[in-house]
Design a protein around this motif. Sequence first.
Motif, PDB file in Angstrom:
ATOM      1  N   VAL A  39       0.799  -1.334   0.099  1.00 24.50           N
ATOM      2  CA  VAL A  39       0.177   0.061   0.089  1.00 24.50           C
ATOM      3  C   VAL A  39       0.838   1.311   0.077  1.00 24.50           C
ATOM      4  CG1 VAL A  39      -1.899   1.066   1.219  1.00 24.50           C
ATOM      5  CG2 VAL A  39      -1.660  -1.230   1.381  1.00 24.50           C
ATOM      6  N   PRO A  40       1.136   1.791  -1.212  1.00 22.22           N
ATOM      7  CA  PRO A  40       1.812   3.321  -1.062  1.00 22.22           C
ATOM      8  C   PRO A  40       0.920   4.367  -0.337  1.00 22.22           C
ATOM      9  CG  PRO A  40       1.048   2.592  -3.438  1.00 22.22           C
ATOM     10  CD  PRO A  40       0.766   1.555  -2.409  1.00 22.22           C
ATOM     11  N   LEU A  41       1.546   5.182   0.478  1.00 24.44           N
ATOM     12  CA  LEU A  41       0.767   6.370   1.166  1.00 24.44           C
ATOM     13  C   LEU A  41       1.446   7.565   0.762  1.00 24.44           C
ATOM     14  CD1 LEU A  41       1.137   4.525   4.677  1.00 24.44           C
ATOM     15  CD2 LEU A  41      -0.875   4.609   3.018  1.00 24.44           C
ATOM     16  N   VAL A  42       0.588   8.152   0.208  1.00 22.16           N
ATOM     17  CA  VAL A  42       1.067   9.560  -0.483  1.00 22.16           C
ATOM     18  C   VAL A  42       0.160  10.748   0.126  1.00 22.16           C
ATOM     19  CG1 VAL A  42       1.573  10.850  -2.411  1.00 22.16           C
ATOM     20  CG2 VAL A  42       1.508   8.392  -2.556  1.00 22.16           C
ATOM     21  N   ALA A  43       0.782  11.512   0.810  1.00 24.18           N
ATOM     22  CA  ALA A  43      -0.085  12.719   1.239  1.00 24.18           C
ATOM     23  C   ALA A  43      -0.194  13.585   0.288  1.00 24.18           C
ATOM     24  CB  ALA A  43       0.783  13.382   2.460  1.00 24.18           C
ATOM     25  N   GLY A  44      -1.357  14.106   0.275  1.00 25.52           N
ATOM     26  CA  GLY A  44      -1.908  14.970  -0.939  1.00 25.52           C
ATOM     27  C   GLY A  44      -2.454  13.989  -2.345  1.00 25.52           C
ATOM     28  N   GLY A  45      -2.601  12.923  -1.906  1.00 27.79           N
ATOM     29  CA  GLY A  45      -2.851  11.812  -3.080  1.00 27.79           C
ATOM     30  C   GLY A  45      -3.818  10.734  -2.350  1.00 27.79           C
ATOM     31  N   ASN A  46      -3.434   9.568  -1.958  1.00 27.90           N
ATOM     32  CA  ASN A  46      -4.344   8.570  -1.641  1.00 27.90           C
ATOM     33  C   ASN A  46      -4.538   8.583  -0.098  1.00 27.90           C
ATOM     34  OD1 ASN A  46      -1.674   7.512  -0.922  1.00 27.90           O
ATOM     35  ND2 ASN A  46      -2.221   5.446  -1.597  1.00 27.90           N
ATOM     36  N   LEU A  47      -3.870   9.197   0.711  1.00 30.86           N
ATOM     37  CA  LEU A  47      -3.784   9.122   2.226  1.00 30.86           C
ATOM     38  C   LEU A  47      -5.155   9.538   2.835  1.00 30.86           C
ATOM     39  CD1 LEU A  47      -1.800   8.044   4.174  1.00 30.86           C
ATOM     40  CD2 LEU A  47      -0.888  10.404   4.620  1.00 30.86           C
ATOM     41  N   LYS A  48      -5.991   8.921   2.888  1.00 25.80           N
ATOM     42  CA  LYS A  48      -7.169   9.019   3.348  1.00 25.80           C
ATOM     43  C   LYS A  48      -7.924   8.063   4.260  1.00 25.80           C
ATOM     44  CE  LYS A  48      -8.670  11.518  -0.610  1.00 25.80           C
ATOM     45  NZ  LYS A  48      -9.565  11.847  -1.880  1.00 25.80           N
ATOM     46  N   PRO A  49      -8.727   8.158   5.210  1.00 28.75           N
ATOM     47  CA  PRO A  49      -9.401   6.949   6.061  1.00 28.75           C
ATOM     48  C   PRO A  49      -9.949   6.082   5.250  1.00 28.75           C
ATOM     49  CG  PRO A  49      -9.986   9.073   6.820  1.00 28.75           C
ATOM     50  CD  PRO A  49      -9.197   9.586   5.742  1.00 28.75           C
ATOM     51  N   GLU A  50     -10.398   6.149   3.959  1.00 29.08           N
ATOM     52  CA  GLU A  50     -11.181   5.365   3.251  1.00 29.08           C
ATOM     53  C   GLU A  50     -10.240   4.082   2.806  1.00 29.08           C
ATOM     54  OE1 GLU A  50     -13.652   8.924   2.940  1.00 29.08           O
ATOM     55  OE2 GLU A  50     -11.434   8.485   2.820  1.00 29.08           O
ATOM     56  N   LEU A  51      -8.823   4.644   2.559  1.00 31.46           N
ATOM     57  CA  LEU A  51      -7.917   3.482   2.243  1.00 31.46           C
ATOM     58  C   LEU A  51      -7.598   2.681   3.149  1.00 31.46           C
ATOM     59  CD1 LEU A  51      -6.069   2.553   0.012  1.00 31.46           C
ATOM     60  CD2 LEU A  51      -4.131   4.285   0.775  1.00 31.46           C
ATOM     61  N   LEU A  52      -7.367   3.072   4.551  1.00 30.06           N
ATOM     62  CA  LEU A  52      -7.213   2.415   5.558  1.00 30.06           C
ATOM     63  C   LEU A  52      -8.319   1.404   5.987  1.00 30.06           C
ATOM     64  CD1 LEU A  52      -5.447   1.341   8.130  1.00 30.06           C
ATOM     65  CD2 LEU A  52      -6.439   3.183   9.492  1.00 30.06           C
ATOM     66  N   GLU A  53      -9.432   2.041   5.857  1.00 31.04           N
ATOM     67  CA  GLU A  53     -10.678   1.004   5.874  1.00 31.04           C
ATOM     68  C   GLU A  53     -10.600  -0.070   4.919  1.00 31.04           C
ATOM     69  OE1 GLU A  53     -14.188   3.521   5.550  1.00 31.04           O
ATOM     70  OE2 GLU A  53     -13.433   4.664   7.417  1.00 31.04           O
ATOM     71  N   LEU A  54     -10.392   0.076   3.527  1.00 32.69           N
ATOM     72  CA  LEU A  54     -10.131  -0.658   2.580  1.00 32.69           C
ATOM     73  C   LEU A  54      -9.156  -1.843   2.953  1.00 32.69           C
ATOM     74  CD1 LEU A  54     -10.570  -1.952  -0.361  1.00 32.69           C
ATOM     75  CD2 LEU A  54      -8.785  -0.490  -0.986  1.00 32.69           C
ATOM     76  N   VAL A  55      -7.930  -1.422   3.348  1.00 34.98           N
ATOM     77  CA  VAL A  55      -7.014  -2.594   3.906  1.00 34.98           C
ATOM     78  C   VAL A  55      -7.287  -2.953   4.964  1.00 34.98           C
ATOM     79  CG1 VAL A  55      -4.427  -2.432   5.061  1.00 34.98           C
ATOM     80  CG2 VAL A  55      -4.849  -0.682   3.126  1.00 34.98           C
ATOM     81  N   LEU A  56      -8.107  -2.707   5.902  1.00 42.25           N
ATOM     82  CA  LEU A  56      -8.346  -3.594   7.233  1.00 42.25           C
ATOM     83  C   LEU A  56      -9.474  -4.709   6.557  1.00 42.25           C
ATOM     84  CD1 LEU A  56      -8.888  -0.769   9.706  1.00 42.25           C
ATOM     85  CD2 LEU A  56      -7.003  -2.574   9.470  1.00 42.25           C
ATOM     86  N   SER A  57     -10.313  -4.347   5.580  1.00 40.07           N
ATOM     87  CA  SER A  57     -11.353  -5.151   4.932  1.00 40.07           C
ATOM     88  C   SER A  57     -10.630  -6.176   4.258  1.00 40.07           C
ATOM     89  CB  SER A  57     -12.452  -4.322   4.591  1.00 40.07           C
ATOM     90  OG  SER A  57     -11.869  -3.900   3.133  1.00 40.07           O
ATOM     91  N   GLN A  58      -9.908  -5.835   3.516  1.00 38.40           N
ATOM     92  CA  GLN A  58      -8.943  -6.985   2.535  1.00 38.40           C
ATOM     93  C   GLN A  58      -7.983  -7.752   3.350  1.00 38.40           C
ATOM     94  OE1 GLN A  58     -10.240  -6.887  -0.603  1.00 38.40           O
ATOM     95  NE2 GLN A  58     -11.467  -5.579   0.609  1.00 38.40           N
ATOM     96  N   ARG A  59      -7.171  -7.137   4.509  1.00 41.14           N
ATOM     97  CA  ARG A  59      -6.481  -7.885   5.410  1.00 41.14           C
ATOM     98  C   ARG A  59      -7.211  -9.258   5.929  1.00 41.14           C
ATOM     99  NH1 ARG A  59      -3.150 -10.701   7.474  1.00 41.14           N
ATOM    100  NH2 ARG A  59      -1.716 -10.313   9.027  1.00 41.14           N
ATOM    101  N   THR A  60      -8.368  -9.280   6.158  1.00 40.57           N
ATOM    102  CA  THR A  60      -8.993 -10.715   6.608  1.00 40.57           C
ATOM    103  C   THR A  60      -9.299 -11.520   5.326  1.00 40.57           C
ATOM    104  OG1 THR A  60     -11.343  -9.562   6.351  1.00 40.57           O
ATOM    105  CG2 THR A  60     -10.064  -9.311   8.501  1.00 40.57           C
ATOM    106  N   LEU A  61      -9.132 -11.233   4.025  1.00 36.11           N
ATOM    107  CA  LEU A  61      -9.283 -12.299   3.039  1.00 36.11           C
ATOM    108  C   LEU A  61      -8.233 -13.481   3.375  1.00 36.11           C
ATOM    109  CD1 LEU A  61      -9.328 -10.132   0.000  1.00 36.11           C
ATOM    110  CD2 LEU A  61     -11.177 -11.534   0.874  1.00 36.11           C
TER     111      LEU A  61
END
Length: 115
Positions: A39-61
């Motif tokens: 997961v690349p983390l870019v301030a001013g780009g994708n760095l949003k709570p929704e991305l963390l929520e996505l990661v947390l949901s996919q982490r359980t696959l």
Amino acid sequence: FDLKAAPEDYRELVGGDFNLIQGNLQALSAAGERIVLRVPLVAGGNLKPELLELVLSQRTLPGVEGVDFLPYHRLGVGKAARCGLAEPDWSQLAEPPPGLVAGWREAVSRGGKSV
């Protein structure tokens, strides 16, 4: 497996179809493959709570063995010009705050509790 943006930002930031990416990830999981989410983390780009929520949901696959957060850095600035390509506007992009990256890592290690 790269997760670059939350679904609502995917087309704008990456230029692709999030549903295709999600389907590929689910197919790998269903096939029993071993997966590390990158997961690349870019301030001013994708760095949003929704991305963390996505990661947390996919982490359980099934098959997902870990998550690697890749904080943005400026080492690639100038690379496009050296290759004879137009240089993107990097002015809106920055490294994520170190505390934020640590917090996201902790959230993943706790399984999303106390995010």
